[in-house]
Design a protein around this motif. Structure first.
Motif, PDB file in Angstrom:
ATOM      1  N   LEU A 123       0.737  -1.262   0.127  1.00 26.44           N
ATOM      2  CA  LEU A 123       0.202   0.017  -0.171  1.00 26.44           C
ATOM      3  C   LEU A 123       0.657   1.232  -0.351  1.00 26.44           C
ATOM      4  CD1 LEU A 123      -2.380  -0.670   2.775  1.00 26.44           C
ATOM      5  CD2 LEU A 123      -3.204  -1.143   0.455  1.00 26.44           C
ATOM      6  N   GLY A 124       2.367   1.298   0.398  1.00 20.69           N
ATOM      7  CA  GLY A 124       3.069   2.426   0.541  1.00 20.69           C
ATOM      8  C   GLY A 124       3.221   2.506   2.023  1.00 20.69           C
ATOM      9  N   LYS A 125       4.339   3.349   2.104  1.00 24.31           N
ATOM     10  CA  LYS A 125       4.706   3.767   3.413  1.00 24.31           C
ATOM     11  C   LYS A 125       3.558   4.072   4.596  1.00 24.31           C
ATOM     12  CE  LYS A 125       8.573   6.006   4.453  1.00 24.31           C
ATOM     13  NZ  LYS A 125       9.517   6.730   4.859  1.00 24.31           N
ATOM     14  N   ASP A 126       4.164   5.802   3.883  1.00 26.57           N
ATOM     15  CA  ASP A 126       2.959   6.334   4.470  1.00 26.57           C
ATOM     16  C   ASP A 126       1.335   5.910   4.932  1.00 26.57           C
ATOM     17  OD1 ASP A 126       4.874   7.602   4.295  1.00 26.57           O
ATOM     18  OD2 ASP A 126       4.526   9.004   2.532  1.00 26.57           O
ATOM     19  N   TYR A 127       0.955   5.767   3.439  1.00 25.46           N
ATOM     20  CA  TYR A 127      -0.994   4.752   3.944  1.00 25.46           C
ATOM     21  C   TYR A 127      -0.843   3.657   4.996  1.00 25.46           C
ATOM     22  CZ  TYR A 127      -5.643   3.143   2.440  1.00 25.46           C
ATOM     23  OH  TYR A 127      -6.652   3.019   3.047  1.00 25.46           O
ATOM     24  N   GLY A 128       0.161   2.204   5.036  1.00 27.23           N
ATOM     25  CA  GLY A 128       0.790   1.287   5.242  1.00 27.23           C
ATOM     26  C   GLY A 128       0.856   1.594   7.001  1.00 27.23           C
ATOM     27  N   LEU A 129       1.736   2.638   6.910  1.00 26.57           N
ATOM     28  CA  LEU A 129       1.863   2.897   8.661  1.00 26.57           C
ATOM     29  C   LEU A 129       0.425   3.549   9.203  1.00 26.57           C
ATOM     30  CD1 LEU A 129       5.561   3.982   8.268  1.00 26.57           C
ATOM     31  CD2 LEU A 129       4.671   1.699   9.517  1.00 26.57           C
ATOM     32  N   ALA A 130      -0.108   4.438   8.772  1.00 25.58           N
ATOM     33  CA  ALA A 130      -1.351   5.662   8.914  1.00 25.58           C
ATOM     34  C   ALA A 130      -2.786   4.257   9.376  1.00 25.58           C
ATOM     35  CB  ALA A 130      -1.995   6.334   7.847  1.00 25.58           C
ATOM     36  N   GLN A 131      -2.104   3.450   8.777  1.00 22.76           N
ATOM     37  CA  GLN A 131      -3.816   2.800   8.587  1.00 22.76           C
ATOM     38  C   GLN A 131      -3.688   1.702   9.828  1.00 22.76           C
ATOM     39  OE1 GLN A 131      -3.672  -1.037   6.596  1.00 22.76           O
ATOM     40  NE2 GLN A 131      -5.847  -1.334   5.801  1.00 22.76           N
ATOM     41  N   TYR A 132      -2.419   1.133   9.795  1.00 19.29           N
ATOM     42  CA  TYR A 132      -1.779   0.680  11.206  1.00 19.29           C
ATOM     43  C   TYR A 132      -2.313   1.619  12.760  1.00 19.29           C
ATOM     44  CZ  TYR A 132      -0.247  -4.305   9.410  1.00 19.29           C
ATOM     45  OH  TYR A 132      -0.642  -5.719   8.861  1.00 19.29           O
ATOM     46  N   THR A 133      -1.522   2.845  12.276  1.00 19.79           N
ATOM     47  CA  THR A 133      -1.361   3.436  13.715  1.00 19.79           C
ATOM     48  C   THR A 133      -3.179   3.640  14.039  1.00 19.79           C
ATOM     49  OG1 THR A 133       0.321   4.301  12.821  1.00 19.79           O
ATOM     50  CG2 THR A 133      -0.895   5.729  13.825  1.00 19.79           C
ATOM     51  N   ALA A 134      -3.930   4.673  12.675  1.00 22.96           N
ATOM     52  CA  ALA A 134      -5.023   4.441  13.369  1.00 22.96           C
ATOM     53  C   ALA A 134      -6.272   3.414  13.640  1.00 22.96           C
ATOM     54  CB  ALA A 134      -5.815   5.128  11.819  1.00 22.96           C
ATOM     55  N   TYR A 135      -5.313   1.716  13.534  1.00 22.00           N
ATOM     56  CA  TYR A 135      -6.141   0.441  14.484  1.00 22.00           C
ATOM     57  C   TYR A 135      -5.951   0.334  15.252  1.00 22.00           C
ATOM     58  CZ  TYR A 135      -6.881  -4.470  14.168  1.00 22.00           C
ATOM     59  OH  TYR A 135      -7.211  -5.631  14.969  1.00 22.00           O
ATOM     60  N   TYR A 136      -4.523   0.768  15.939  1.00 25.64           N
ATOM     61  CA  TYR A 136      -4.420   0.357  16.549  1.00 25.64           C
ATOM     62  C   TYR A 136      -4.637   1.642  17.918  1.00 25.64           C
ATOM     63  CZ  TYR A 136      -1.039  -3.548  15.549  1.00 25.64           C
ATOM     64  OH  TYR A 136      -0.643  -4.880  15.490  1.00 25.64           O
ATOM     65  N   ARG A 137      -4.489   2.373  17.520  1.00 21.12           N
ATOM     66  CA  ARG A 137      -5.450   3.421  18.340  1.00 21.12           C
ATOM     67  C   ARG A 137      -7.055   3.151  18.369  1.00 21.12           C
ATOM     68  NH1 ARG A 137      -4.788   7.555  14.840  1.00 21.12           N
ATOM     69  NH2 ARG A 137      -2.564   8.154  16.476  1.00 21.12           N
ATOM     70  N   LEU A 139      -8.164   0.601  18.791  1.00 24.06           N
ATOM     71  CA  LEU A 139      -8.455  -0.794  20.180  1.00 24.06           C
ATOM     72  C   LEU A 139      -8.420  -0.356  21.114  1.00 24.06           C
ATOM     73  CD1 LEU A 139      -6.539  -3.842  17.594  1.00 24.06           C
ATOM     74  CD2 LEU A 139      -8.521  -3.759  18.153  1.00 24.06           C
ATOM     75  N   ALA A 140      -7.111   0.602  21.159  1.00 22.74           N
ATOM     76  CA  ALA A 140      -6.955   1.546  22.771  1.00 22.74           C
ATOM     77  C   ALA A 140      -8.425   2.156  23.490  1.00 22.74           C
ATOM     78  CB  ALA A 140      -5.596   2.109  22.658  1.00 22.74           C
ATOM     79  N   ILE A 141      -9.053   2.899  22.231  1.00 22.99           N
ATOM     80  CA  ILE A 141     -10.114   3.539  22.616  1.00 22.99           C
ATOM     81  C   ILE A 141     -11.700   3.529  22.468  1.00 22.99           C
ATOM     82  CG2 ILE A 141      -8.482   5.652  21.928  1.00 22.99           C
ATOM     83  CD1 ILE A 141      -9.864   6.653  20.094  1.00 22.99           C
ATOM     84  N   ALA A 142     -11.131   2.383  22.226  1.00 22.14           N
ATOM     85  CA  ALA A 142     -12.602   1.545  22.138  1.00 22.14           C
ATOM     86  C   ALA A 142     -13.680   1.539  22.493  1.00 22.14           C
ATOM     87  CB  ALA A 142     -12.584   0.150  20.906  1.00 22.14           C
ATOM     88  N   PRO A 143     -13.161   0.795  24.048  1.00 17.62           N
ATOM     89  CA  PRO A 143     -13.723   0.558  24.978  1.00 17.62           C
ATOM     90  C   PRO A 143     -14.690   1.838  25.539  1.00 17.62           C
ATOM     91  CG  PRO A 143     -12.041  -1.123  25.627  1.00 17.62           C
ATOM     92  CD  PRO A 143     -11.938   0.410  23.883  1.00 17.62           C
TER      93      PRO A 143
END
Length: 227
Positions: A123-137, A139-143
């Motif tokens: 996906l490309g470094k910028d988009y791929g890293l942003a995707q994982y960063t948003a995903y883990y963020r 998960l952290a705030i979902a509750p």
């Protein structure tokens, strides 16, 4: 298809676990499923949780048999979708199979990182890293981001214990400590059972769980090619 596969999977797993009568109970309560609106909702919406339940059932079987590679592949797949469904990973700890657990964790971590690397490269470094960063963020705030419903409105499944408490007693500062205490009381028996199983396995080494598994009539028939 997923519902049928889930039923037949557990129809084989129940004898494997020594509770053959459970299959008969499931067949007996089948009419109730046709009255259960959530069942129809899942079927109509093609909810992913049915596929996850099927995948986790296979994972449970492979982990119990200490099949390293199939267990790792299923865990890597589950972690990409719903990481909270990777709970069978704790099974080797309950059974005292610590060496298998260490190997499985190492393989899963390595495989997950490879998938993440491939995703970023594709996906490309910028988009791929942003995707994982948003995903883990997320998960952290979902509750803390789940919409709440006040008294008198529909009580959904998310944080159901808290919602039921609010519905019955209203909002109060003491609600959350009480809700956590209720959850702890529900989970405590599971912890006691896990500790008892670990102690039993340690007292009857080597490999009591694996020996019991190998001696099971269901497993013998499977190894002889009968099933």
């Amino acid at each position: 298809a997923a519902y049928a596969a889930l039923f037949f999977t557990w129809r084989r797993l129940f004898p494997f676990l020594g509770v053959s009568q459970a299959s008969q109970i499931i067949v007996g309560i089948l009419p109730l499923w046709f009255l259960y609106t959530a069942w129809w909702g899942d079927a109509i919406l093609l909810n992913i949780y049915i596929l996850l339940a099927l995948t986790v059932s296979w994972l449970f079987y492979f982990i119990w048999k200490e099949r390293l590679w199939p267990s790792a592949l299923l865990l890597i797949l589950i972690l990409q979708v719903k990481p909270q469904w990777a709970f069978p990973l704790a099974l080797p700890l309950v059974l005292g199979r610590f060496r298998f657990f260490a190997k499985l964790v190492a393989l899963v971590v390595g495989g997950y990182l490879l998938v993440a690397l491939a995703t970023v490269l594709w996906l490309g470094k910028d988009y791929g890293l942003a995707q994982y960063t948003a995903y883990y963020r997320m998960l952290a705030i979902a509750p803390n981001k789940i919409p709440w419903h006040g008294p008198g409105e529909y009580i959904g499944y998310d944080h159901s214990i808290a919602q039921i408490y609010f519905y019955l007693f209203g909002y109060a500062d003491a609600a959350w400590p009480i809700v956590r205490l209720i959850k702890a009381l529900i989970i405590a028996p599971l912890a006691l059972i896990a500790i008892r199983m670990i102690r039993r396995n340690q007292e009857t080494q080597p490999g009591p769980a694996l020996e019991a598994y190998s001696a099971h009539p269901f497993v013998k028939k499977q190894e002889e090619g009968v099933m």
